[in-house]
Write a protein that holds these residues in place. Structure first.
Motif, PDB file in Angstrom:
ATOM      1  N   ASP A   1       0.824  -1.207   0.000  1.00  0.00           N
ATOM      2  CA  ASP A   1       0.000   0.000   0.000  1.00  0.00           C
ATOM      3  C   ASP A   1       0.859   1.259   0.000  1.00  0.00           C
ATOM      4  N   PHE A   2       1.991   1.162   0.700  1.00  0.00           N
ATOM      5  CA  PHE A   2       2.871   2.326   0.805  1.00  0.00           C
ATOM      6  C   PHE A   2       4.295   1.896   0.500  1.00  0.00           C
ATOM      7  N   PHE A   3       5.063   2.830  -0.034  1.00  0.00           N
ATOM      8  CA  PHE A   3       6.404   2.520  -0.517  1.00  0.00           C
ATOM      9  C   PHE A   3       7.405   3.524   0.037  1.00  0.00           C
ATOM     10  N   VAL A   4       8.563   3.011   0.445  1.00  0.00           N
ATOM     11  CA  VAL A   4       9.642   3.892   0.874  1.00  0.00           C
ATOM     12  C   VAL A   4      10.879   3.464   0.093  1.00  0.00           C
TER      13      VAL A   4
ATOM     14  N   THR B   1      -0.904  13.476   1.189  1.00  0.00           N
ATOM     15  CA  THR B   1      -0.062  13.632   0.020  1.00  0.00           C
ATOM     16  C   THR B   1       0.137  12.272  -0.651  1.00  0.00           C
ATOM     17  N   ASP B   2       0.490  12.315  -1.947  1.00  0.00           N
ATOM     18  CA  ASP B   2       0.768  11.065  -2.656  1.00  0.00           C
ATOM     19  C   ASP B   2       2.245  10.701  -2.545  1.00  0.00           C
TER      20      ASP B   2
ATOM     21  N   ALA C   1       8.856   8.580   0.161  1.00  0.00           N
ATOM     22  CA  ALA C   1       7.738   7.676   0.421  1.00  0.00           C
ATOM     23  C   ALA C   1       6.603   8.057  -0.521  1.00  0.00           C
ATOM     24  N   PHE C   2       5.840   7.060  -0.925  1.00  0.00           N
ATOM     25  CA  PHE C   2       4.684   7.355  -1.777  1.00  0.00           C
ATOM     26  C   PHE C   2       3.646   6.256  -1.636  1.00  0.00           C
TER      27      PHE C   2
ATOM     28  N   LEU D   1       0.302  14.846  -9.013  1.00  0.00           N
ATOM     29  CA  LEU D   1       0.236  14.150  -7.725  1.00  0.00           C
ATOM     30  C   LEU D   1       0.484  15.137  -6.591  1.00  0.00           C
ATOM     31  N   LYS D   2      -0.197  14.890  -5.482  1.00  0.00           N
ATOM     32  CA  LYS D   2       0.043  15.726  -4.307  1.00  0.00           C
ATOM     33  C   LYS D   2       1.414  15.370  -3.750  1.00  0.00           C
TER      34      LYS D   2
END
Lengths: 246, 106
Positions: free
Chosen positions: A99-102, A127-128, A175-176, A206-207
């Protein structure tokens, strides 16, 4: 993966890092254990290491383990560059339904304690994409004057190119969310992907925000990190893409 | 003198390339032979080329050939750059697919 237990993927491209990679991973896994015991207790972690065709291939048996995260090792059979390695890692993480990426550097330059800071605005839905900013509240430690001047030049160039007003450039700590990850398709295999990423953020609207992070410069990370001469290569790659693929 | 030496050089180059070109590229060798034959004829009998060049307001037949050659080479340079990038893209995709398929779990 449902958002009741979000999956966070940590993507780490590695090229000829040798022993340093294990050290970085050990510290990272230890920190993820702390996050799991504390502020991110509801999350699951996935660590994706991409060996980008290192001369001495990374051996999966030698990687540290932890109950805090699943660890995956991917290998490019030839060296393609950091941008390509990141993309490969992101694609595996997407397949695993992260779901989330770093994204992090393998040399341990980035302060793992700040992963949660970086993730916060993304996980809160504000934010995105959250870009690490080494010129924020935690000014980079031991940053050489020449490196700083070059980075400031890169910031000015990227602001002009993308219209994104950010204080830092080419910081690999970011991160996104999944939405952004699916949109990131890098044409740039090498270092210019960092500029391309900003272009994509601008293009897709993208935010985004910046989060102050610490980058620790050590003699070894400087010896291996981007050289000033790399700037010419980045500009060449960007120009090539502009003229041949637009 | 040049009129005689130039075709001889072309024939020698073709003979060497017949061996140097890989077997799979025989068609390319024939294409080269065709271009060289035209060049050889142009060197031995330059009058028709000269007539065309004069007609176009170019002084010498040689300049006409040179302009054409430069245009073709520049175009070829750009096309090969594009092909290079496409190949790089495909190679990246193959490498990536192999990496994802071969992902090892610790």
């Amino acid at each position: 993966m449902s958002l009741s237990q979000p999956l966070i993927a940590l993507v780490i491209p590695s090229y000829n890092e040798g022993e340093r990679l294990s050290g970085t991973l050990e510290r990272l896994l230890e920190h993820l254990g702390q996050l799991k015991a504390g502020p991110l207790s509801k999350c699951a972690f996935l660590v994706v290491v991409i060996d980008d065709g290192s001369k001495d291939p990374v051996q999966v048996d030698k990687l540290p383990t932890s109950s805090a995260a699943q660890v995956f090792l991917l290998r490019h059979i030839i060296n393609l560059g950091q941008g390509a390695a990141l993309q490969t890692g992101i694609e595996l993480a997407l397949l695993k339904e992260a779901d989330f990426f770093v994204t992090l550097d393998a040399d341990g330059q980035h302060a793992h304690e700040q992963i949660a800071d970086l993730l916060k605005p993304v996980m809160d839905g504000q934010t995105d994409v959250a870009f690490g900013n080494r010129f924020g509240a935690h000014e980079a430690r031991n940053i050489p004057a020449m490196r700083k001047a070059m980075l400031k030049l890169a910031v000015a160039f990227e602001t002009w190119l993308t219209g994104l007003k950010l204080q830092d450039a080419h910081n690999g700590f970011r991160a996104f969310n999944r939405k952004a990850a699916r949109l990131f398709k890098f044409n740039q295999n090498r270092m210019a992907h960092a500029t391309e990423l900003k272009q994509l953020v601008a293009e897709y609207g993208l935010k985004h925000c910046e989060v102050a992070v610490t980058v620790q410069y050590t003699p070894e990370s400087l010896a291996k990190g981007q050289k000033t001469s790399g700037l010419a290569l980045i500009l060449k790659d960007l120009a090539q893409q502009y003229f041949f693929f637009r | 003198m040049f009129r005689l030496i130039f075709p001889a050089v072309l024939i020698a180059v073709l003979a060497i390339d017949r061996i140097a070109f890989p077997k799979a590229a025989r068609r390319a060798w024939w294409a080269l032979a065709g271009v060289f034959t035209l060049a050889g004829i142009g060197a031995v009998y330059p009058e028709p080329l000269q007539a065309i060049a004069s007609e176009m307001g170019i002084g010498r037949a040689v300049d006409l050939v040179l302009y054409l050659a430069v245009a073709v080479l520049v175009r070829e340079f750009f096309l090969s750059r594009i092909r290079d990038q496409e190949l790089q893209r495909e190679l990246t995709q193959i490498t990536r697919t192999l990496a994802v398929l071969g992902a090892q779990k610790k």
